[in-house]
Design an enzyme around this catalytic site. Structure first.
Site, PDB file in Angstrom:
ATOM      1  N   ASP A  96       0.857  -1.186   0.000  1.00  0.00           N
ATOM      2  CA  ASP A  96       0.000   0.000   0.000  1.00  0.00           C
ATOM      3  C   ASP A  96       0.892   1.233   0.000  1.00  0.00           C
ATOM      4  O   ASP A  96       2.069   1.139   0.309  1.00  0.00           O
ATOM      5  CB  ASP A  96      -0.826   0.037   1.290  1.00  0.00           C
ATOM      6  CG  ASP A  96      -2.000  -0.907   1.217  1.00  0.00           C
ATOM      7  OD1 ASP A  96      -2.361  -1.280   0.102  1.00  0.00           O
ATOM      8  OD2 ASP A  96      -2.542  -1.289   2.268  1.00  0.00           O
ATOM      9  N   ASP A 135      -4.392  -2.820   5.001  1.00  0.00           N
ATOM     10  CA  ASP A 135      -4.861  -2.322   6.297  1.00  0.00           C
ATOM     11  C   ASP A 135      -6.382  -2.253   6.385  1.00  0.00           C
ATOM     12  O   ASP A 135      -6.935  -2.184   7.467  1.00  0.00           O
ATOM     13  CB  ASP A 135      -4.242  -0.950   6.605  1.00  0.00           C
ATOM     14  CG  ASP A 135      -4.472   0.051   5.478  1.00  0.00           C
ATOM     15  OD1 ASP A 135      -5.245  -0.270   4.554  1.00  0.00           O
ATOM     16  OD2 ASP A 135      -3.887   1.141   5.514  1.00  0.00           O
ATOM     17  N   ASP A 168      -9.245  -5.405   2.205  1.00  0.00           N
ATOM     18  CA  ASP A 168      -7.987  -6.055   1.807  1.00  0.00           C
ATOM     19  C   ASP A 168      -7.959  -7.523   2.231  1.00  0.00           C
ATOM     20  O   ASP A 168      -7.064  -8.260   1.830  1.00  0.00           O
ATOM     21  CB  ASP A 168      -6.788  -5.338   2.449  1.00  0.00           C
ATOM     22  CG  ASP A 168      -6.554  -3.966   1.832  1.00  0.00           C
ATOM     23  OD1 ASP A 168      -6.870  -3.815   0.635  1.00  0.00           O
ATOM     24  OD2 ASP A 168      -6.074  -3.060   2.525  1.00  0.00           O
TER      25      ASP A 168
END
Length: 964
Positions: free
Chosen positions: A411, A714, A718
Site C-alpha cells: 500500500d 490495512d 484487503d
C-alpha cells in the site's frame, strides 16, 4: 424523601415482608448526568444474566420489559452523550458486578504433557525396550554394580533427549500464548467523561459507549445508539453469510462480529464470559501443532533417511546374527563366542541383546530427529527477535515463506508514507487560494464548505476546557481536513451539530472513494446534500462550480479540463486531491427517498493533502531490488499522485521503466484479458485508483506466474488479498481488526522498512535450516557407513549405543541451537530469492556434505582396521580414538556449516556468543566423557599424543571445506 426513608428501613436489617413488586411512584433520575452514590442498587437491577440473554437471544421482549434502550441507559447509569465518568471506583464497581471483558482461556498444556508427548516417539519406545532388555541381561551377567552401565546409559540418553525436546516445545508454547494475548489486545474508541478516547478492549465495562466504523470488531455485546448504514458480518457467530443491517429497529450487536459498512455508536450491555463470543473463545485453544511447509518437507526427508537407516540396521542385524551363530565372532579372550550345544542360553541371550542394541543405535543415528527440533528452535527464536523489530508473527509458516518471497505488493498510505497528513493547497473556481486565506473567499461559500467539512465526516473534534488546541480523532485524511477547518476556517463543530440535523449518510468505502451526507437545518424542510471524495470522481458528478467570489458558473468542457489540469498539477507534487461538492434538494422532505443524488452538483473546491514519504523507504526499496524482489505499489490515489510517490520512493524509475507499461489504473488492469494480464504483470510497478478486487486479481495473477507473493493491507476490503497471498502483512496502527485477522504477520509500526526486515528474517530462517541440514546429514551419512562397514567386515560395531546416543544428542540439540540462532546478515539480501521450486538441499550443500562425510569415513575406517597398529594400542583404546575423532570432526564441521558458500567460515563469529558457548560446552563434555566416564561410555583414557592426533585429524576438515 422516599430514598432516605428506604435507606432507614434497609438499615434496620429486619426481614421485610415481600409483596409482589409494583411501581408506586416512578422517581425519574434521568435528568441527573452524574448519578449519585445512593443510586448504586439500580445498577444491579440490570443483572448480568438478564443483559447477557438480551443481546444473545436478540430478545425484543426483554428489551421492552427493561423499558427500551433509553430506560436501560438510566438503569446502567450511563449517559449516551458523555459516556461514563471514567472514575476508577465506578469502573471497578461495574467490573465487580458485570465481570471484566476477558474470557477464561483453556488451561495451558503442562510441562508433563509435553514430556509424555516426547515419550510417544516410536524411536524412543524402541530405545526404552532395548534399555530394559539391556538392563535385565547386564545385571544378570555382571551383577547390579557393573551390569547397569549399558542399559542405564541408554536410559539417561533417552531422558536427556526427551527433556530437551519437551523444554523447547514448552517454551515455544508459552511464547505463542504471549503473542496470542498481544494480538487479541485491540484498541477500541469509547466516549468517557465527554471525550472520545482509545482504550484496550480488555478495559471496556458495561455502560461504555463505543464508536464503531468499517473494519472494527464489535468488542462486546451491545445495543445500537446511533449511526448510519451500519452493517455487520455475523458469520463468525451465527454462520449466516448475509450482512445484517443494524439500526433502532434491530439494535442488537454481538461481540466478535465485524463491521462491514457504515459507522455508529453502541452501548455495552454484556462483556467477557457473559457473551456468546467469550464462551466460544474460552473453549477454543489455539493450536500450536500447525505444520509449516518447510516442516512438511523436512518430515518427508526425515522419513526417507529413517527408511534407509532401518534397512541398513536390518542388514547389520542379519549379518551380525549370522556371524555369531556360525561361530565367526570371538570374545575378549579370543575364544569362539558361540559353539552349538555348549554356549549357555544366558550368554546367547546377552549376545543377541547386544546385537539388537547395535542395530537399534544405527537406526537412532540414522534418523535425524534434530531436524524438526531445529526448525522449531529457529522459528521460535526468529519470532521473538522479529517482535523486537516491529513484526508480530501470527502464523509460524509465514517466517520461512517470507524468505522465498519474489514480489511484495505494498500500500502507499502509511506504509510508504508517514500518514501525517495536512492540507497544503486549496483551489476554488480554477484558481489557487492560500489555505490560510479564508478572507479571500466569499462568506457564503465558507459557510457551505464548513458544513461539508464538519457534517460529512466520521471524525470528531473535542475541545477540552483547559486546552486551547482541540483534540481531533478520525482517519488521517479526516483529521487533516478537520484540522484545516478548525484552525484556518474557524469551524466550531458543536455549533454545526446543534444547528444541523443529519437525515441520511452514505459512508465512505474504497470502491466508491467518496462519502455523502444529507442534512437539514433544524426546523426547516430544505435538504442540503454534501459530497466529498477523490477529486476526479467528484468533478465528474458536477454540472456547476463556485467561483471565489461566490457566484455559480456552469461547468463547461473547458472549465472541466482546467479543473483536470489543477488536479494533475497537485498530484504531480504527490498531493492527495479531495474535492467538495454540494446540492440543494428543494422538494418536500417526504419526497426525499434517502438515496443521495449523485449528479447536478456544484463544485465547492479542491484541497491538496500532503503525506510525506517515510525516511528510509527509498533505501529499503533499493535493498529489495538488490535482493531480486519486485516491489509493486497499489494505491487508491490517482495516477499522477501515485507516479510522484513511486518516483520519490524509487519504485518507479523512468530510465528503466516505460511509463505506459509500469503505471496502470485498476480499471484498465481489470479489463485486460487473462493473457494480456499475464503479459503485463511483470512490468507493472504501480497500480493507481485500484479497488481491493484489483489487488486480489494482481495477487492471483502473480501466483499463477509462479511468484511467491507478500501483500500489505490495512482495510477490511484487503482481507481477500491478504488471505490469497503467500504472506499477508497487515498494519498494526492503521489496520482494521478484519485485516489483522486475515494476515500472517502484523507490522507494528506500519513502516515499509519493517517489511524488508521481515524479508531478511525469513531468508535467515531458511538459511539457518539449510546449514543445520547439511551439518546433520554429514553426521548421519558418516555414522551409518562406518558402523555398517565395520559390522559387516569384523562383526563389531566401533561406536557403541551410548556413544552414538551422545553424538546424536550433541549434534541434534546443541547443533540445532548453535546454528539456529545465527543473526541475519546483509549478505542475505544480495542473493536472488529461493522461490517456489528451489530444492531444499542445494547442489552446494550436497558438495559440502559428501566431501566431509567421505573424509570422515576414510579416516575412521582407516582407524578401525589399522588404528591398533598405527598407535600401538589395544582394541578398546582404538575404539575410544575412533569415537573421539568422530565427535571432534563434528565440532570442527559445525564451523564449516556456518557458511554454505563462503570460504571464510569464521566471518562474524564473534557476534554469535551462543555458538561459541555451545562449541566450548561440547568439547568440555567430550573430555569428561572420554577421561572420566570410562565405564559409562565404554571408553579408555587417552594420553596427550592421542588427543593431539584426534584434534589434528578432525581439524583437517577446515582446509578440506576451504578447498572444496
Amino acid at each position: 424523601a422516599l430514598e432516605s426513608l428506604s435507606k432507614k428501613v434497609l438499615g434496620k436489617k429486619t426481614d421485610l415482608l415481600r409483596t409482589l413488586s409494583y411501581v408506586a411512584i416512578n422517581v425519574d433520575l434521568e435528568s441527573s448526568d452524574n448519578p449519585r452514590e445512593g443510586d448504586c442498587p439500580s445498577l444491579r437491577d440490570g443483572g448480568p444474566k438478564i443483559l447477557s440473554n438480551l443481546v444473545r437471544e436478540k430478545s425484543f421482549e426483554s428489551l421492552a420489559q427493561l423499558g427500551g434502550t433509553k430506560q436501560l441507559t438510566s438503569i446502567l447509569m450511563t449517559n449516551l452523550e458523555y459516556g461514563l465518568s471514567g472514575d476508577e471506583t465506578d469502573l471497578m464497581r461495574r467490573t465487580n458486578i458485570f465481570g471484566a471483558n476477558k474470557y477464561n482461556k483453556p488451561p495451558a498444556k503442562s510441562f508433563l504433557s509435553f514430556v509424555l508427548d516426547a515419550f510417544k516417539d516410536m524411536i524412543i519406545i524402541i530405545l526404552i525396550a532395548c534399555a530394559v532388555l539391556s538392563l535385565a541381561f547386564g545385571i544378570k551377567q555382571h551383577g547390579l554394580k557393573e551390569g547397569w552401565y549399558d542399559g542405564g546409559s541408554i536410559i539417561i540418553a533417552i531422558f536427556l533427549v526427551v527433556i530437551v525436546s519437551a523444554v523447547s516445545n514448552y517454551k515455544q508454547g508459552r511464547q505463542f500464548r504471549k503473542l496470542s494475548k498481544e494480538s487479541s489486545n485491540i484498541r477500541v474508541e469509547v466516549v468517557r467523561d465527554g471525550r472520545r478516547q482509545p482504550i484496550s478492549i480488555f478495559d471496556i465495562v458495561v455502560g461504555d459507549v463505543v464508536y464503531l466504523k468499517i473494519g472494527d470488531q464489535v468488542p462486546a455485546d451491545g445495543l445500537f445508539v446511533d449511526g448510519h448504514s451500519l452493517r455487520v458480518d455475523e458469520s463468525s457467530m451465527t454462520g449466516e453469510s448475509d450482512h445484517i443491517e443494524v439500526d433502532s429497529e434491530n439494535p442488537f450487536l454481538l461481540s466478535g462480529t465485524k463491521v462491514i459498512d457504515g459507522y455508529g455508536r453502541m452501548m455495552v450491555v454484556s462483556v467477557g464470559m457473559n457473551t456468546a463470543w467469550g464462551e466460544m473463545m474460552s473453549s477454543v485453544s489455539r493450536d500450536l501443532d500447525e505444520e509449516t511447509p518447510l516442516q512438511a518437507r523436512l518430515n518427508k526427508l526425515t522419513s526417507f533417511i529413517g527408511k534407509v537407516g532401518v534397512s541398513v540396521a536390518v542388514l547389520v542385524l542379519l549379518v551380525l546374527m549370522i556371524r555369531y551363530f556360525t561361530g565367526h565372532t570371538q570374545d575378549d579372550a579370543g575364544n569362539r563366542e558361540f559353539t552349538s550345544g555348549k554356549t549357555k542360553s544366558g550368554d546367547v541371550m546377552n549376545a543377541v541383546v547386544r546385537i539388537v542394541a547395535a542395530a537399534v543405535t544405527i537406526v537412532v543415528v540414522a534418523i535425524p530427529e534434530g531436524l524438526p527440533l531445529a526448525v522449531t528452535l529457529t522459528l521460535a527464536y526468529s519470532m521473538k527477535r522479529m517482535m523486537g523489530d516491529n513484526a508480530m508473527v501470527r502464523k509460524l509458516s509465514a517466517c520461512e515463506t517470507m524468505g522465498s518471497a519474489t514480489t511484495i505488493c505494498t500500500d502507499k498510505t502509511g506504509t510508504l508514507t508517514l500518514n501525517e497528513m495536512r492540507v497544503t493547497e486549496l483551489c476554488m473556481g480554477k484558481e489557487h487560494v492560500s489555505v490560510d486565506a479564508s478572507r479571500e473567499i466569499a462568506t457564503s461559500i465558507v459557510e457551505v464548505l464548513l458544513q461539508g467539512i464538519g457534517l460529512n465526516t466520521t471524525g470528531t473534534v473535542h475541545m477540552r476546557p483547559s486546552e486551547s488546541v482541540p483534540e481531533i480523532l478520525g482517519s488521517p485524511t479526516e483529521k487533516a481536513i478537520l484540522s484545516w477547518g478548525v484552525s484556518k476556517l474557524g469551524m466550531t463543530m458543536d455549533e454545526l451539530k446543534q444547528e444541523w440535523e443529519i437525515v441520511q449518510v452514505e459512508a465512505f468505502n474504497s470502491e466508491k472513494k467518496r462519502s455523502g451526507v444529507a442534512v437539514r437545518r433544524r426546523g426547516e424542510q430544505v435538504i442540503h446534500i454534501h459530497w466529498k471524495g477523490a477529486a476526479e470522481m467528484i468533478l465528474a458528478m458536477c454540472s456547476d462550480y463556485y467561483s471565489q467570489s461566490g457566484t455559480v458558473n456552469v461547468m463547461t468542457d473547458e472549465a472541466r479540463s482546467d479543473f483536470g489540469t489543477v488536479i494533475k498539477n497537485m498530484a504531480d507534487k504527490s498531493l492527495r486531491c479531495i474535492a467538495f461538492a454540494y446540492k440543494k434538494f428543494d422538494g418536500p422532505l417526504a419526497q426525499f427517498h434517502g438515496k443521495l443524488e449523485e449528479d447536478g452538483l456544484t463544485l465547492l473546491g479542491i484541497v491538496g493533502i500532503k503525506d510525506p514519504c517515510r525516511p528510509g523507504v527509498r533505501r529499503a526499496v533499493v535493498s529489495c531490488r538488490s535482493a531480486g524482489v519486485n516491489i509493486k505499489m497499489i494505491t487508491g490515489d490517482n495516477m499522477h499522485t501515485a507516479r510522484a510517490i513511486a518516483l520519490e520512493c524509487g519504485i518507479f524509475n523512468p530510465e528503466e521503466d516505460l511509463e505506459h507499461e509500469a503505471i496502470v489504473e485498476g480499471v484498465q488492469f481489470r479489463n485486460y484479458s487473462p493473457e494480456q494480464r499475464a503479459a503485463a504483470i511483470e512490468k507493472i510497478r504501480v497500480m493507481a485508483r485500484s479497488s481491493p478486487f484489483d489487488k486480489l486479481l494482481m495477487v492471483q495473477c502473480l501466483k499463477q506466474k509462479g511468484h511467491v507473493v507478500a501483500v500489505t493491507g490495512d482495510g477490511t476490503n484487503d482481507a481477500p488479498a491478504l488471505k490469497e497471498a503467500d504472506i499477508g502483512l497487515s498494519m498494526g496502527i492503521q489496520g482494521t481488526e478484519v485485516a489483522k485477522e486475515s494476515s500472517d504477520i502484523v507490522i507494528l509500526d506500519d513502516n515499509f522498512a519493517s517489511v524488508v526486515t521481515v524479508l531478511r528474517w525469513g531468508r535467515c530462517v531458511y538459511n539457518n535450516i539449510q546449514k543445520f541440514i547439511q551439518f546433520q546429514l554429514t553426521v548421519n551419512v558418516a555414522a551409518l557407513v562406518i558402523n555398517f562397514v565395520a559390522a559387516v567386515s569384523s562383526g563389531n560395531v566401533p561406536l557403541t549405543a551410548v556413544q552414538l546416543l551422545w553424538v546424536n544428542l550433541i549434534m541434534d540439540t546443541l547443533g540445532a541451537l548453535a546454528l539456529a540462532t545465527e543473526q541475519p546478515t546483509n549478505d542475505l539480501m544480495l542473493k536472488p530469492p529461493v522461490g517456489r521450486t528451489e530444492r531444499l538441499i542445494s547442489r552446494v550443500m550436497w558438495r559440502n556434505l559428501i566431501s566431509q562425510a567421505l573424509y570422515q569415513v576414510i579416516i575412521l575406517l582407516t582407524l578401525q582396521f589399522k588404528g591398533s597398529s598405527i598407535f600401538g594400542v589395544d582394541k578398546k583404546v582404538r575404539d575410544t580414538i575412533i569415537f573421539n575423532c568422530f565427535v571432534l570432526c563434528q565440532v570442527f564441521n559445525e564451523f564449516n556449516a556456518r557458511k554454505l558458500e563462503e570460504k571464510n567460515v569464521f566471518k562474524g563469529i564473534h557476534k554469535n556468543k551462543l555458538f561459541l558457548g555451545i562449541v566450548g560446552m561440547t568439547i568440555i563434555l567430550q573430555v569428561v566423557m572420554v577421561e572420566f566416564l570410562k565405564r559409562f561410555a565404554n571408553t579408555e583414557r587417552l594420553d596427550w599424543g592421542q588427543w593431539g592426533a584426534c584434534i589434528g585429524l578432525a581439524a583437517l576438515s577446515w582446509p578440506i571445506g576451504w578447498l572444496v
